[in-house]
Enzyme design. Structure first.
Site, mmCIF file in Angstrom:
data_model
loop_
_atom_site.group_PDB
_atom_site.id
_atom_site.type_symbol
_atom_site.label_atom_id
_atom_site.label_comp_id
_atom_site.label_asym_id
_atom_site.label_seq_id
_atom_site.Cartn_x
_atom_site.Cartn_y
_atom_site.Cartn_z
ATOM 1 N N LYS A 155 0.855 -1.197 0.000
ATOM 2 C CA LYS A 155 0.000 0.000 0.000
ATOM 3 C C LYS A 155 0.882 1.234 0.000
ATOM 4 C CE LYS A 155 -4.359 0.899 -0.035
ATOM 5 N NZ LYS A 155 -5.395 0.093 -0.681
ATOM 6 N N VAL A 214 -27.529 -0.969 -5.029
ATOM 7 C CA VAL A 214 -27.446 -1.534 -6.383
ATOM 8 C C VAL A 214 -26.766 -0.517 -7.304
ATOM 9 C CG1 VAL A 214 -29.229 -3.312 -6.329
ATOM 10 C CG2 VAL A 214 -29.904 -0.934 -6.691
ATOM 11 N N GLY A 215 -25.540 -0.137 -6.907
ATOM 12 C CA GLY A 215 -24.705 0.736 -7.740
ATOM 13 C C GLY A 215 -23.961 -0.126 -8.741
ATOM 14 N N VAL A 267 -21.445 -2.458 -8.565
ATOM 15 C CA VAL A 267 -21.329 -3.901 -8.301
ATOM 16 C C VAL A 267 -22.695 -4.522 -8.001
ATOM 17 C CG1 VAL A 267 -20.245 -5.682 -6.880
ATOM 18 C CG2 VAL A 267 -19.026 -3.577 -7.346
HETATM 19 P P1 NAI Z 1 -21.263 2.488 -6.095
HETATM 20 O O1 NAI Z 1 -21.075 3.814 -5.487
HETATM 21 O O2 NAI Z 1 -21.362 2.360 -7.571
HETATM 22 O O3 NAI Z 1 -22.554 1.780 -5.467
HETATM 23 C C1 NAI Z 1 -22.938 1.910 -4.133
HETATM 24 C C2 NAI Z 1 -24.448 2.026 -4.120
HETATM 25 O O4 NAI Z 1 -24.910 2.015 -2.776
HETATM 26 C C3 NAI Z 1 -24.965 3.318 -4.763
HETATM 27 O O5 NAI Z 1 -25.979 3.005 -5.700
HETATM 28 C C4 NAI Z 1 -25.501 4.112 -3.587
HETATM 29 O O6 NAI Z 1 -26.591 4.950 -3.943
HETATM 30 C C5 NAI Z 1 -25.918 3.002 -2.644
HETATM 31 N N1 NAI Z 1 -26.005 3.374 -1.232
HETATM 32 C C6 NAI Z 1 -25.259 4.255 -0.528
HETATM 33 N N2 NAI Z 1 -25.655 4.269 0.752
HETATM 34 C C7 NAI Z 1 -26.644 3.378 0.865
HETATM 35 C C8 NAI Z 1 -27.451 2.935 1.941
HETATM 36 N N3 NAI Z 1 -27.300 3.416 3.180
HETATM 37 N N4 NAI Z 1 -28.380 1.979 1.703
HETATM 38 C C9 NAI Z 1 -28.553 1.477 0.459
HETATM 39 N N5 NAI Z 1 -27.838 1.884 -0.596
HETATM 40 C C10 NAI Z 1 -26.892 2.806 -0.393
HETATM 41 O O7 NAI Z 1 -20.045 1.595 -5.541
HETATM 42 P P2 NAI Z 1 -19.581 0.164 -6.051
HETATM 43 O O8 NAI Z 1 -18.390 0.312 -6.910
HETATM 44 O O9 NAI Z 1 -20.741 -0.608 -6.513
HETATM 45 O O10 NAI Z 1 -19.031 -0.470 -4.690
HETATM 46 C C11 NAI Z 1 -19.923 -0.936 -3.698
HETATM 47 C C12 NAI Z 1 -19.118 -1.500 -2.534
HETATM 48 O O11 NAI Z 1 -18.296 -2.564 -2.995
HETATM 49 C C13 NAI Z 1 -18.159 -0.491 -1.885
HETATM 50 O O12 NAI Z 1 -18.080 -0.797 -0.514
HETATM 51 C C14 NAI Z 1 -16.839 -0.784 -2.552
HETATM 52 O O13 NAI Z 1 -15.742 -0.412 -1.742
HETATM 53 C C15 NAI Z 1 -16.928 -2.295 -2.680
HETATM 54 N N6 NAI Z 1 -16.084 -2.846 -3.734
HETATM 55 C C16 NAI Z 1 -16.256 -2.450 -5.038
HETATM 56 C C17 NAI Z 1 -15.475 -2.997 -6.021
HETATM 57 C C18 NAI Z 1 -15.693 -2.651 -7.464
HETATM 58 O O14 NAI Z 1 -15.225 -3.416 -8.328
HETATM 59 N N7 NAI Z 1 -16.386 -1.564 -7.771
HETATM 60 C C19 NAI Z 1 -14.393 -3.957 -5.716
HETATM 61 C C20 NAI Z 1 -14.353 -4.366 -4.321
HETATM 62 C C21 NAI Z 1 -15.149 -3.782 -3.382
#
Ligand code: NAI
Length: 358
Positions: A79, A187-188, A190
């Site tokens: 890191k 449902v962002g 991932v």
């Molecule tokens: P993103 O920001 O695209 O999706 C997150 C979603 O959660 C958004 O749609 C947001 O509106 C929603 N959200 C926020 N607060 C909320 C709540 N209190 N209740 C319900 N929904 C809520 O992020 P992404 O990229 O989908 O990542 C999601 C998680 O997975 C994060 O913790 C990230 O660190 C982890 N992650 C993502 C990876 C990737 O490939 N993008 C890889 C490994 C981990």
């Protein structure tokens, strides 16, 4: 003080760099390079002091080491942290010069550490780094980069859920999800791909997102039922999949869970290790986040060997076997899955690179 931090974490290789011209103060922590070059993001953060910066780098390097080992990658964990200053916030700040200085630092480590994007850095920063050193991953797709990691993270997560279905829920074929009920929090990027994957295999979905537009889109694509972000913890379901922010499972939300397993993609799902033990006592299996969400890391790591999306998909699919092993050992020993996963990671590192499947 620094040696005390390393002693407490029981490992340690630390590199530090100062560049007076750009104000760069950077730390690279390497957990282990036994399996291959250490891989891990570069974080920019305004730490309160040196101890906080060193501790963060070391803690995150170890987490990366375990994650890479469980993903059976030929990489160790590392890191980098850049200690952000006030000057870096000014619009006229020369960010390219800062990342060029950082790249020289990474290059001086001779390939022991491969850097990539993390919180506070972007693909654009990595493109700058790449002009000075080849020891960088996660650059632009136009340059042969691996692109959006989310579909790979979702694939790995779905494969992990298949293993949970077979070992924990006693279903014969994890790929047959007819009748399986999964509640997805967020449902962002991932969460949406995960919903699409599970829907294809016949699962019934309940979803919640703080952004109604996102929830509606996924509901239209999968027939999922939308509920409020508060209600998602109370859903009676087989699997609860946190895919939003960290800390979803806390002392206040845990007693409300009515699922048999927690298996989702979010980072740092457990608010504390105590929460992990309580989940275990309540008979809820927890698929450790750093084991089940490694698909994105697997995808970016593939750039090191020359990017090949099919190979990345194959490797991400291997998360099935990892979660299966953690679930089986949990059943055999009664110990919390987080402890089992840490131990398994240590075993994989100790076995060395020749034990990794190619
Ligand atoms: P993103 O920001 O695209 O999706 C997150 C979603 O959660 C958004 O749609 C947001 O509106 C929603 N959200 C926020 N607060 C909320 C709540 N209190 N209740 C319900 N929904 C809520 O992020 P992404 O990229 O989908 O990542 C999601 C998680 O997975 C994060 O913790 C990230 O660190 C982890 N992650 C993502 C990876 C990737 O490939 N993008 C890889 C490994 C981990």
């Amino acid at each position: 003080m620094i040696f005390q931090i390393l002693t407490d974490l029981e490992y340690g290789q630390l590199h530090m760099a100062l560049d007076r011209a750009t104000g760069l103060r950077a730390i690279v922590a390497l957990h282990s390079t036994r399996l291959g070059p250490a891989i891990g993001g570069c974080r920019v953060y305004p730490y309160v002091d040196e101890t906080a910066a060193v501790t963060d780098a070391c803690r995150l390097a170890r987490a990366m080491g375990y994650k890479a080992a469980l993903a059976r990658l030929p990489h160790g964990g590392g890191k980098a942290v850049i200690w952000a200053t006030e000057a870096m916030r000014r619009p006229d700040f020369d960010r390219a010069a800062l990342f060029t200085a950082f790249a020289r630092f990474v290059d001086s480590l001779g390939g022991a550490y491969l850097t990539c994007e993390d919180s506070g850095t972007s693909t654009r920063d990595m493109d700058v780094v790449r002009k000075t050193t080849k020891h960088v991953l996660g650059f632009s797709t136009a340059d042969g980069g691996s692109g959006d990691p989310s579909p790979f993270t979702a694939l790995g997560c779905r494969r992990g859920i298949e293993a949970v279905c077979e070992v924990i829920l006693g279903r014969k074929d994890g790929k047959d999800m007819a009748g399986l009920h999964v509640a997805i929090q967020g449902v962002g990027a991932v969460g949406r791909y995960l919903a699409l994957e599970l829907h294809k295999l016949g699962a019934r979905l309940t979803i919640a997102d703080i952004d109604p537009g996102r929830a509606e889109r996924v509901a239209a694509e999968t027939g999922a039922k939308i509920i409020s972000i508060e209600e998602i913890f109370d859903v009676e379901c087989d699997i609860f999949a946190p895919c939003a922010l960290g800390g979803a499972i806390s002392p206040s939300t845990l007693p409300r869970l009515r699922c048999r397993a927690v298996a989702g993609a979010a980072n740092n799902q457990l608010a504390s290790p105590t929460v992990g033990r309580t989940l275990q006592e309540r008979g809820i299996f927890y698929a450790p986040d750093y084991a089940i969400n490694a698909g994105g890391l697997i995808n970016v790591a593939q750039e090191f060997a020359g990017y090949d999306a099919e190979k990345a998909r194959e490797r991400a699919s291997g998360i099935y076997a990892t979660i299966r092993e953690i679930a089986e050992r949990t059943q055999q020993t009664g110990r919390p899955p987080g402890e089992i996963a840490d131990q398994l990671a240590e075993e994989i590192i100790a076995a060395g690179p020749q034990a990794l499947a190619t």
